[in-house]
Design a protein around this motif. Sequence first.
Motif, PDB file in Angstrom:
ATOM      1  N   MET A 124       0.844  -1.182   0.000  1.00 28.68           N
ATOM      2  CA  MET A 124       0.000   0.000   0.000  1.00 28.68           C
ATOM      3  C   MET A 124       0.880   1.232   0.000  1.00 28.68           C
ATOM      4  O   MET A 124       1.979   1.229   0.538  1.00 28.68           O
ATOM      5  N   GLU A 125       0.380   2.293  -0.607  1.00 35.18           N
ATOM      6  CA  GLU A 125       1.126   3.544  -0.619  1.00 35.18           C
ATOM      7  C   GLU A 125       1.459   3.943   0.808  1.00 35.18           C
ATOM      8  O   GLU A 125       0.818   3.513   1.745  1.00 35.18           O
ATOM      9  N   ASN A 126       2.434   4.802   0.935  1.00 33.58           N
ATOM     10  CA  ASN A 126       2.746   5.329   2.251  1.00 33.58           C
ATOM     11  C   ASN A 126       1.469   5.891   2.849  1.00 33.58           C
ATOM     12  O   ASN A 126       0.798   6.729   2.249  1.00 33.58           O
ATOM     13  N   ARG A 127       1.108   5.396   4.022  1.00 33.06           N
ATOM     14  CA  ARG A 127      -0.170   5.754   4.637  1.00 33.06           C
ATOM     15  C   ARG A 127      -0.313   7.256   4.838  1.00 33.06           C
ATOM     16  O   ARG A 127      -1.357   7.830   4.601  1.00 33.06           O
ATOM     17  N   ARG A 128       0.730   7.928   5.277  1.00 36.68           N
ATOM     18  CA  ARG A 128       0.643   9.380   5.484  1.00 36.68           C
ATOM     19  C   ARG A 128       0.383  10.101   4.168  1.00 36.68           C
ATOM     20  O   ARG A 128      -0.402  11.043   4.120  1.00 36.68           O
ATOM     21  N   ASN A 129       1.030   9.665   3.090  1.00 36.89           N
ATOM     22  CA  ASN A 129       0.789  10.288   1.787  1.00 36.89           C
ATOM     23  C   ASN A 129      -0.635  10.032   1.320  1.00 36.89           C
ATOM     24  O   ASN A 129      -1.279  10.922   0.771  1.00 36.89           O
ATOM     25  N   LEU A 130      -1.116   8.837   1.523  1.00 35.72           N
ATOM     26  CA  LEU A 130      -2.469   8.492   1.095  1.00 35.72           C
ATOM     27  C   LEU A 130      -3.511   9.294   1.875  1.00 35.72           C
ATOM     28  O   LEU A 130      -4.492   9.760   1.311  1.00 35.72           O
ATOM     29  N   LEU A 131      -3.266   9.493   3.149  1.00 39.11           N
ATOM     30  CA  LEU A 131      -4.217  10.237   3.976  1.00 39.11           C
ATOM     31  C   LEU A 131      -4.125  11.732   3.765  1.00 39.11           C
ATOM     32  O   LEU A 131      -5.088  12.459   4.014  1.00 39.11           O
ATOM     33  N   GLY A 132      -2.976  12.219   3.323  1.00 40.70           N
ATOM     34  CA  GLY A 132      -2.818  13.655   3.100  1.00 40.70           C
ATOM     35  C   GLY A 132      -3.061  14.435   4.376  1.00 40.70           C
ATOM     36  O   GLY A 132      -2.563  14.072   5.442  1.00 40.70           O
ATOM     37  N   VAL A 133      -3.871  15.487   4.309  1.00 41.38           N
ATOM     38  CA  VAL A 133      -4.114  16.355   5.467  1.00 41.38           C
ATOM     39  C   VAL A 133      -4.791  15.603   6.608  1.00 41.38           C
ATOM     40  O   VAL A 133      -4.685  16.021   7.762  1.00 41.38           O
ATOM     41  N   LEU A 134      -5.461  14.501   6.319  1.00 37.99           N
ATOM     42  CA  LEU A 134      -6.136  13.752   7.372  1.00 37.99           C
ATOM     43  C   LEU A 134      -5.134  13.134   8.351  1.00 37.99           C
ATOM     44  O   LEU A 134      -5.470  12.890   9.509  1.00 37.99           O
ATOM     45  N   ALA A 135      -3.906  12.906   7.888  1.00 33.29           N
ATOM     46  CA  ALA A 135      -2.881  12.310   8.753  1.00 33.29           C
ATOM     47  C   ALA A 135      -2.481  13.246   9.884  1.00 33.29           C
ATOM     48  O   ALA A 135      -1.867  12.814  10.852  1.00 33.29           O
ATOM     49  N   ARG A 136      -2.829  14.517   9.794  1.00 35.43           N
ATOM     50  CA  ARG A 136      -2.526  15.454  10.881  1.00 35.43           C
ATOM     51  C   ARG A 136      -3.297  15.112  12.149  1.00 35.43           C
ATOM     52  O   ARG A 136      -2.882  15.461  13.240  1.00 35.43           O
ATOM     53  N   SER A 137      -4.424  14.465  11.989  1.00 35.25           N
ATOM     54  CA  SER A 137      -5.228  14.049  13.141  1.00 35.25           C
ATOM     55  C   SER A 137      -4.715  12.700  13.624  1.00 35.25           C
ATOM     56  O   SER A 137      -4.770  11.705  12.891  1.00 35.25           O
ATOM     57  N   GLU A 138      -4.235  12.671  14.844  1.00 32.68           N
ATOM     58  CA  GLU A 138      -3.747  11.408  15.411  1.00 32.68           C
ATOM     59  C   GLU A 138      -4.845  10.366  15.449  1.00 32.68           C
ATOM     60  O   GLU A 138      -4.600   9.181  15.229  1.00 32.68           O
ATOM     61  N   ARG A 139      -6.070  10.791  15.736  1.00 31.41           N
ATOM     62  CA  ARG A 139      -7.207   9.862  15.793  1.00 31.41           C
ATOM     63  C   ARG A 139      -7.461   9.218  14.434  1.00 31.41           C
ATOM     64  O   ARG A 139      -7.697   8.023  14.341  1.00 31.41           O
ATOM     65  N   LEU A 140      -7.449  10.017  13.366  1.00 26.99           N
ATOM     66  CA  LEU A 140      -7.683   9.459  12.030  1.00 26.99           C
ATOM     67  C   LEU A 140      -6.526   8.571  11.594  1.00 26.99           C
ATOM     68  O   LEU A 140      -6.741   7.524  10.987  1.00 26.99           O
ATOM     69  N   TYR A 141      -5.300   8.960  11.924  1.00 26.54           N
ATOM     70  CA  TYR A 141      -4.150   8.135  11.564  1.00 26.54           C
ATOM     71  C   TYR A 141      -4.213   6.795  12.301  1.00 26.54           C
ATOM     72  O   TYR A 141      -3.975   5.740  11.711  1.00 26.54           O
ATOM     73  N   ALA A 142      -4.570   6.832  13.577  1.00 29.06           N
ATOM     74  CA  ALA A 142      -4.701   5.591  14.347  1.00 29.06           C
ATOM     75  C   ALA A 142      -5.829   4.729  13.787  1.00 29.06           C
ATOM     76  O   ALA A 142      -5.691   3.505  13.689  1.00 29.06           O
TER      77      ALA A 142
END
Length: 119
Positions: free
Chosen positions: A1-19
């Motif tokens: 899978m693509e790098n998760r942070r890149n795939l999430l984009g701005v959503l990765a700023r939220s620790e809750r969404l990243y988790a």
Amino acid sequence: MENRRNLLGVLARSERLYAAASDVVVDYGEDVPPTVLYGGLGRTLAREFTSLSTPEKVQIFDAIEEAMNSEEVRQVELVATGLLEGLFNASVKLSCWEQIKPFLGIRSRTYLSAWTSWT
């Protein structure tokens, strides 16, 4: 899978969404399709909504709205067809849609209004 942070984009700023994304990957595996990943984010957000503080809710929904206003068409599509649709369906089932709705930004609300009218 693509790098998760890149795939999430701005959503990765939220620790809750990243988790939440990490939990979806655990459930579905590293090759989880992006739309399934984003749908999992929406369902998780609906389930955890009542346990979030108001500042967490604001941060999460601001990130969602920023993603919906992105010039990256793929990001907008994933947020709309994955996260927002998953969030709506899960929150209706959990009877928390009316509490979630005020946190949505204009573009998110507009998308969901059009989508629910169409479906």
